[in-house]
Design an enzyme around this catalytic site. Structure first.
Site, mmCIF file in Angstrom:
data_model
loop_
_atom_site.group_PDB
_atom_site.id
_atom_site.type_symbol
_atom_site.label_atom_id
_atom_site.label_comp_id
_atom_site.label_asym_id
_atom_site.label_seq_id
_atom_site.Cartn_x
_atom_site.Cartn_y
_atom_site.Cartn_z
ATOM 1 N N THR A 36 -3.588 2.190 6.475
ATOM 2 C CA THR A 36 -2.806 3.239 7.142
ATOM 3 C C THR A 36 -3.647 4.443 7.542
ATOM 4 O O THR A 36 -4.546 4.855 6.814
ATOM 5 C CB THR A 36 -1.667 3.697 6.209
ATOM 6 O OG1 THR A 36 -0.892 2.570 5.816
ATOM 7 C CG2 THR A 36 -0.773 4.702 6.895
ATOM 8 N N GLY A 41 1.293 4.040 11.025
ATOM 9 C CA GLY A 41 1.746 3.503 9.759
ATOM 10 C C GLY A 41 2.110 2.051 9.945
ATOM 11 O O GLY A 41 1.339 1.146 9.657
ATOM 12 N N ARG A 159 3.800 -10.670 1.050
ATOM 13 C CA ARG A 159 5.188 -10.183 1.031
ATOM 14 C C ARG A 159 6.069 -10.869 -0.012
ATOM 15 O O ARG A 159 6.897 -10.208 -0.646
ATOM 16 C CB ARG A 159 5.788 -10.295 2.435
ATOM 17 C CG ARG A 159 5.285 -9.187 3.349
ATOM 18 C CD ARG A 159 5.674 -9.342 4.796
ATOM 19 N NE ARG A 159 5.189 -8.195 5.559
ATOM 20 C CZ ARG A 159 4.954 -8.194 6.865
ATOM 21 N NH1 ARG A 159 5.180 -9.298 7.555
ATOM 22 N NH2 ARG A 159 4.516 -7.101 7.467
ATOM 23 N N GLY A 258 27.116 6.440 -14.909
ATOM 24 C CA GLY A 258 27.528 7.835 -14.822
ATOM 25 C C GLY A 258 26.407 8.818 -15.117
ATOM 26 O O GLY A 258 25.278 8.647 -14.663
ATOM 27 N N GLU A 282 3.968 -3.103 2.385
ATOM 28 C CA GLU A 282 3.827 -4.497 2.857
ATOM 29 C C GLU A 282 4.706 -4.758 4.084
ATOM 30 O O GLU A 282 5.190 -5.863 4.295
ATOM 31 C CB GLU A 282 4.209 -5.483 1.739
ATOM 32 C CG GLU A 282 3.361 -5.383 0.499
ATOM 33 C CD GLU A 282 2.014 -6.053 0.649
ATOM 34 O OE1 GLU A 282 1.779 -6.685 1.689
ATOM 35 O OE2 GLU A 282 1.198 -5.944 -0.261
ATOM 36 N N GLY A 283 4.904 -3.723 4.882
ATOM 37 C CA GLY A 283 5.781 -3.824 6.050
ATOM 38 C C GLY A 283 7.161 -3.293 5.681
ATOM 39 O O GLY A 283 7.784 -3.782 4.748
#
Length: 305
Positions: A36, A41, A159, A258, A282-283
């Protein structure tokens, strides 16, 4: 595993040997990943970091953001960093190649460690490369490197692993909720008509159904990798589904508990913070849905953006 997976899949025999030597070393070894940049990105093909061939070396210049395990790879262990750069900006994605940078290489500097919402056990950093010289042999895949195309192919095997990590978090949430309910005398009544179930029982059963459906997608995608078959569609399907499911399950877990769920006395808030990243790295979920649509409808990346 992320950077190491790229070397394992598209590296030369010499590079794979280097990787195994690192992994078999008594000292823990990390292989980071630098892809990146500030202006790109999800659009990895827009990389601007330069790699120039100079004599017996490649010279790297540029800045990388959100570099996975940079500090552990370059400083805390004798590791490696897989860095993506362009050898020819005019060639677009065809000019993009990957390079192996070893720890303690001059010209590499970590300038910032990100303070993240979750996934804190893995450092994420900004890394600057200034006239960083590496041997020509450190071009990932060698002279016949498939470059950007190879990178995208490798994501197909990464992935399912990311999705599986998300499923581990989601399963922890569901198991915890069921244990807490059982401890308080509430048992989930399976096989009872839905209209007769309590709202909490319906929520738990729905969470388990989504968890099971996603896990089956993950297993199929991983099986295709093991068989050496293409799994681009399946890997994006399981990753997109996992990112969505873990986010919803973790959020619902906090709701069901809660005030305790929102406190830090339970792990639910941590699971929610850690789980969200599955939808991002990873996408992203959006990018994976684009990949799915292109594969199903038969569009190219230029035709469907």
């Amino acid at each position: 595993a992320l950077g190491g997976n790229f070397i394992r899949v598209i590296g030369t025999e010499e590079q794979k040997k280097l990787l195994m030597e690192k992994f078999n070393h008594p000292k823990p070894t990390w292989v980071g990943m630098a892809l990146t940049e500030a202006h790109c990105g999800s659009d990895s093909s827009a990389i601007r970091m330069r790699a120039v061939e100079d004599g017996d070396s490649w010279v790297l210049n540029g800045e990388k953001l959100f570099v996975t395990t940079a500090q552990m790879s370059l400083i805390e262990s004798d590791g490696l960093l897989v860095v993506w750069a362009t050898t020819d900006p005019s060639a677009g994605s065809k000019g993009i190649k990957a390079f192996i940078v070893e720890a303690n290489t001059p010209g590499v500097k970590i300038t910032k460690l990100e303070k993240k919402m979750g996934l804190r056990a893995s450092d994420t950093a900004v890394v600057i490369f200034e006239d960083c010289r590496i041997p020509l042999k450190n071009l990932l895949g060698g002279p016949s490197s498939t470059g950007f195309k190879g990178a995208m192919t490798t994501f197909d095997s990464a992935r399912p692993a990311a999705a599986a990590a998300g499923m581990g978090v989601a399963r922890a949430v569901v198991d915890f909720l069921k244990e807490e309910l059982a401890r308080n005398g509430t048992k989930i009544r399976y096989g009872v008509p839905r209209r007769l179930l309590t709202a909490m029982e319906r929520d738990i059963i729905d969470m388990e159904a989504q968890l099971r459906a996603t896990w089956l997608l993950v297993v199929k995608s991983a099986w295709l990798v093991d068989q050496g078959k293409s799994n681009t569609l399946e890997s994006s399907m399981c990753k997109a589904k996992a990112g969505d499911v873990i986010t919803k399950i973790a959020q619902k877990g906090i709701e069901l508990m809660g005030s305790l769920g929102y406190s830090r006395s339970l792990l639910l808030e941590k699971w929610m913070r850690d789980g969200k990243v599955i939808d991002l790295f990873e996408g992203t979920g959006q990018i994976n849905r684009l990949v799915i649509a292109r594969r199903i409808l038969g569009y190219s990346s230029k035709e469907l953006k």
